[in-house]
Design an enzyme around this catalytic site. Structure first.
Site, PDB file in Angstrom:
ATOM      1  CG  HIS A 103      -0.330  -0.157   2.515  1.00  0.00           C
ATOM      2  ND1 HIS A 103       0.163  -1.349   2.980  1.00  0.00           N
ATOM      3  CD2 HIS A 103      -0.078   0.745   3.495  1.00  0.00           C
ATOM      4  CE1 HIS A 103       0.684  -1.188   4.194  1.00  0.00           C
ATOM      5  NE2 HIS A 103       0.554   0.081   4.518  1.00  0.00           N
ATOM      6  N   GLY A 128       0.447  -6.437  -1.589  1.00  0.00           N
ATOM      7  CA  GLY A 128      -0.741  -5.721  -1.140  1.00  0.00           C
ATOM      8  C   GLY A 128      -1.546  -6.585  -0.193  1.00  0.00           C
ATOM      9  N   GLY A 186       2.746  -3.570  11.387  1.00  0.00           N
ATOM     10  CA  GLY A 186       1.431  -4.220  11.490  1.00  0.00           C
ATOM     11  C   GLY A 186       1.451  -5.525  10.715  1.00  0.00           C
ATOM     12  CG  LEU A 236       0.157   4.678  14.645  1.00  0.00           C
ATOM     13  CD1 LEU A 236      -0.067   6.083  14.076  1.00  0.00           C
ATOM     14  CD2 LEU A 236      -0.820   4.402  15.784  1.00  0.00           C
ATOM     15  CG  HIS A 282      -3.807   2.932   7.495  1.00  0.00           C
ATOM     16  ND1 HIS A 282      -2.519   2.473   7.330  1.00  0.00           N
ATOM     17  CD2 HIS A 282      -4.577   2.205   6.650  1.00  0.00           C
ATOM     18  CE1 HIS A 282      -2.511   1.499   6.437  1.00  0.00           C
ATOM     19  NE2 HIS A 282      -3.759   1.319   6.000  1.00  0.00           N
ATOM     20  CD  GLU A 337       1.596 -26.560   4.806  1.00  0.00           C
ATOM     21  OE1 GLU A 337       1.343 -25.689   5.674  1.00  0.00           O
ATOM     22  OE2 GLU A 337       1.980 -27.707   5.105  1.00  0.00           O
ATOM     23  CG  ASP A 351      -3.409 -40.925   6.767  1.00  0.00           C
ATOM     24  OD1 ASP A 351      -3.245 -41.634   7.772  1.00  0.00           O
ATOM     25  OD2 ASP A 351      -2.508 -40.636   5.968  1.00  0.00           O
TER      26      ASP A 351
HETATM   27  C1  LIG Z   1      -3.498  -9.663   4.674  1.00  0.00           C
HETATM   28  C2  LIG Z   1      -4.013  -8.264   4.767  1.00  0.00           C
HETATM   29  N1  LIG Z   1      -4.846  -7.946   5.762  1.00  0.00           N
HETATM   30  C3  LIG Z   1      -5.338  -6.676   5.865  1.00  0.00           C
HETATM   31  C4  LIG Z   1      -4.997  -5.740   4.929  1.00  0.00           C
HETATM   32  C5  LIG Z   1      -5.588  -4.323   5.002  1.00  0.00           C
HETATM   33  N2  LIG Z   1      -4.516  -3.362   5.415  1.00  0.00           N
HETATM   34  C6  LIG Z   1      -3.862  -2.621   4.507  1.00  0.00           C
HETATM   35  S1  LIG Z   1      -2.665  -1.685   5.211  1.00  0.00           S
HETATM   36  C7  LIG Z   1      -3.035  -2.260   6.745  1.00  0.00           C
HETATM   37  C8  LIG Z   1      -2.236  -1.787   7.941  1.00  0.00           C
HETATM   38  C9  LIG Z   1      -0.798  -2.055   7.737  1.00  0.00           C
HETATM   39  O1  LIG Z   1      -0.043  -1.654   8.821  1.00  0.00           O
HETATM   40  P1  LIG Z   1       1.524  -1.707   8.751  1.00  0.00           P
HETATM   41  O2  LIG Z   1       1.978  -3.016   8.244  1.00  0.00           O
HETATM   42  O3  LIG Z   1       2.029  -1.308  10.072  1.00  0.00           O
HETATM   43  O4  LIG Z   1       1.902  -0.665   7.626  1.00  0.00           O
HETATM   44  P2  LIG Z   1       1.901   0.922   7.719  1.00  0.00           P
HETATM   45  O5  LIG Z   1       0.825   1.375   6.805  1.00  0.00           O
HETATM   46  O6  LIG Z   1       1.651   1.311   9.128  1.00  0.00           O
HETATM   47  O7  LIG Z   1       3.228   1.307   7.269  1.00  0.00           O
HETATM   48  C10 LIG Z   1      -4.088  -3.163   6.709  1.00  0.00           C
HETATM   49  C11 LIG Z   1      -4.677  -3.831   7.894  1.00  0.00           C
HETATM   50  C12 LIG Z   1      -4.148  -6.136   3.883  1.00  0.00           C
HETATM   51  N3  LIG Z   1      -3.800  -5.303   2.908  1.00  0.00           N
HETATM   52  N4  LIG Z   1      -3.648  -7.389   3.842  1.00  0.00           N
END
Ligand SMILES: Cc1ncc(C[n+]2csc(CCOP(=O)(O)OP(=O)(O)O)c2C)c(N)n1
Length: 622
Positions: free
Chosen positions: A77, A122, A155, A186, A260, A370, A428
């Site tokens: 993102h 993403g 995150g 955050l 965010h 996996e 199994d």
């Molecule tokens: C597997 C997954 N779950 C949820 C999201 C939605 N999402 C996009 S950004 C984000 C927060 C990301 O936080 P962080 O990794 O700390 O990145 P930052 O934007 O703070 O740099 C979330 C929950 C996603 N893109 N992928």
């Protein structure tokens, strides 16, 4: 070992300024788009500046060249900061304000249509496994000095797949890999569980065998020193844990929750730009990216990899298709040293062990992880560096469904081979039985789904998959079965084989159920009822002409019999053709009706009504 040279004041100022330019560009482009994640870009901007201007080795005019260092933006993102970095070094000339426009490749998350993007990201938590696949190939297959960098969010590091990847990286001593966690405290909806507890991150990194460095991610001197240390560290991958602030240098957003994924208004954008410009120091230092250390041959997708020898079975040999997979993979490996294989600690069941014994240096054990297995395989195949096969029990690929889905977005050519399909695995029990896998792999865009019914066709499926673009899935079976096809039979995706011909009904069977169908046909023949038995070979694409012929010859009496749940598999594939071609036919479905149990394969198939007796009954009750 090269001594660390501290940055000159001028160079430090230039790297700092570049970080600010990346911030400004990320904010402007997301404001223009009216969406995006500026605050996630600004925390990473200084790290990106040092990495793209001073450490990554690449030709800015040709960043997709095989010799170039790789960069995976796992926190996809933050794509605008990657685009800004490519603009900063002179590669991107397209206006960044095209961000997220339908007509531009500057998508919201990095797409592989951009030459500096190898894997789509993403879906968080996947980039590091992809990077591991690239680094493993660099070390073991290319044997080249290019390195791989991967930037993650804090995150994101809640994903177990991140730590699976570190385990792989340290196990294979991938010292050509440098992972970075941008610890900006955050996440999306609230603070991360660890916040800025840097020592806990350090302990975790060290526990997974990473050479771990904790730094201030906004101090370009500290970032520079860390990248230098990563470069000279041998025998271990490096993990840089960078303490940063989300929204850094955005006065009203920095380190604050609720920003965010929110673009700035034009007003805010203008104000922040002015503020950041005020932070820049004047310097005439110029820093240009380093060139690759060594040329590496660019490779095209190979479409001529052949089995080193054709299938050679006696008609009466009883061979499981999973065993034929091991045989075929090894034969492919004889023909091309780009053929590689990964497994998830099931190699003695999937028979990838046969390949490992002959070509240990081209085999990667991913252990019981996996998501890692799929991610590594996708990373390993990108830029056509390898023809990669991943194998495990088919049921367990469902754990990597998201990685495989993302693989399709990356336009991967990875091949997945799932063994132990269906209730015919027997004792199994249901936890080990894949009964949804055909539905899943068929739904993947551009996929080819093979379901071979004997050893001959399985060997050919492996050969065709190696030469087929897009995700390929091969479903293999546990029981040993006789050969249906002659050693010299010809196979192609979307080309079915009429194994028997008759007019009373046409039975489509795959894998074990083709054998049940043949048994049923024998029984029926004794009563003077002749049926067709069709081996589709691929469930996607389905052979349209074969379905048409079956309808014509039987007056529209079709039966599908599959060791799979009723939806999304063979019945769906045949019915789709009947519908889309407007064929007048009834398609009876014999499929596993629900959760199975332990028992003998024959008992379980009888209980599911996919055995020969059930087929006989279905034919008679038309
Ligand atoms: C597997 C997954 N779950 C949820 C999201 C939605 N999402 C996009 S950004 C984000 C927060 C990301 O936080 P962080 O990794 O700390 O990145 P930052 O934007 O703070 O740099 C979330 C929950 C996603 N893109 N992928």
């Amino acid at each position: 070992m090269s001594e660390y040279q501290k940055l000159s004041k001028a160079d430090a100022a230039e790297l700092q300024n570049a970080g600010h330019r990346l911030r400004i560009d990320s904010i402007i482009s997301t404001t223009a788009a009216g969406s995006g994640h500026p605050s996630s870009c600004t925390s990473a901007a200084d790290i990106m500046s040092v990495l793209f201007k001073k450490y990554l080795r690449y030709d800015v005019n040709n960043p997709g060249d095989a010799a170039a260092d790789r960069f995976v933006l796992s926190k996809g993102h933050a794509a605008p900061v990657l685009y800004a970095a490519m603009k900063e070094v002179g590669h991107l000339t397209e206006p960044l304000t095209n961000l997220r426009k339908f007509t531009s490749d500057l998508e919201g998350h990095p797409p592989t249509t951009l030459p500096f993007v190898d894997v789509a990201t993403g879906s968080l938590g996947q980039g590091l496994a992809n990077a591991c696949g690239m680094a493993w190939v660099a070390k073991n297959i290319d044997k080249a000095p290019y390195r791989v960098f991967c930037m993650m969010g804090d995150g994101e590091s809640a994903e177990g797949s991140v730590w699976e990847a570190m385990q792989f990286a340290s196990h294979y001593k991938l010292d050509n890999l440098c992972a970075i966690i941008d610890v900006n405290r955050l996440g999306q909806s609230e603070a991360t569980a660890l916040g800025h507890e840097m020592e806990i991150y350090r302990a975790r990194g060290e526990a997974w065998g990473m050479h771990t460095l904790v730094i201030d991610g906004h101090d370009v001197n500290a970032v520079d020193k860390a990248f230098h240390e990563a470069e000279i560290t041998k025998g271990k991958p490096t993990l840089i844990i960078a303490k940063t602030f989300k929204g850094k240098h955005m006065p009203e957003q920095e380190d604050r929750d609720n920003w965010h994924g929110k673009p700035m208004s034009q007003d805010f954008c203008d104000k922040i730009k002015k503020h950041i410009e005020g932070l820049m120091e004047s310097t005439d230092a110029k820093i240009t990216p380093r060139a690759p250390l060594q040329a590496v041959e660019n490779l095209q997708f190979a479409s001529d990899v052949k089995l080193s020898s054709p299938p050679s079975y006696e008609k009466t040999d009883k061979v499981a298709t999973r065993k034929a997979y091991g045989t075929a993979l090894t034969k492919l490996g004889d023909s091309s040293d780009r053929v590689i294989a990964f497994d998830g600690d099931t190699k003695n069941s999937t028979f990838s062990i046969d390949f490992m014994k002959k070509y240990p240096e081209r085999f990667g054990e991913c252990f019981i992880a996996e998501q890692l297995l799929a991610g590594v395989t996708i990373g390993a195949t990108c830029r056509n560096r390898s023809i990669a096969f991943a194998s495990t029990f088919s049921a367990f690929f469902s754990r990597a469904a998201d990685q495989i889905r993302m693989g399709a977005i990356s336009k991967t050519n990875a091949n997945f081979v799932g063994s132990h399909a269906g209730v015919s695995i027997g004792e199994d029990g249901p936890s080990q039985m894949a009964l949804e896998d055909l539905a899943f792999f068929r739904a993947i865009p551009g996929s080819t789904v093979f379901y071979p019914s004997d050893a001959v066709s399985c060997e050919r499926a492996v050969e065709i998959a190696a030469n087929t673009e897009g995700v390929c899935f091969i479903r293999t079976s546990r029981p040993a079965t006789v050969n249906v096809h002659a050693n010299d039979a010809q196979f192609a995706a979307g080309k079915a084989h009429f194994v028997r011909s008759g007019k009373a009904a046409a039975i489509f069977g795959s894998g074990i159920t083709l054998h049940n169908a043949l048994e049923a046909a024998e029984t029926l023949a004794k009563e003077g009822i002749e049926v067709s038995v069709i081996d589709p070979f691929t469930i996607k694409p389905m052979d349209v002409d074969a379905v048409k012929k079956a309808v014509e010859e039987t007056g529209g009496k079709l039966i599908t019999v599959e060791d799979h749940y009723a939806f999304g598999g063979l019945h769906s594939a045949v019915s789709e053709v009947v519908c889309s071609e407007g064929l007048g036919a009834k398609v009876k479905s014999l499929a596993v009706p629900g959760v199975s149990r332990s028992g003998k394969a024959a008992e379980l198939m009888a209980a599911a009504k996919i055995d020969a007796a059930a087929i006989v009954e279905a034919v008679k009750s038309f």
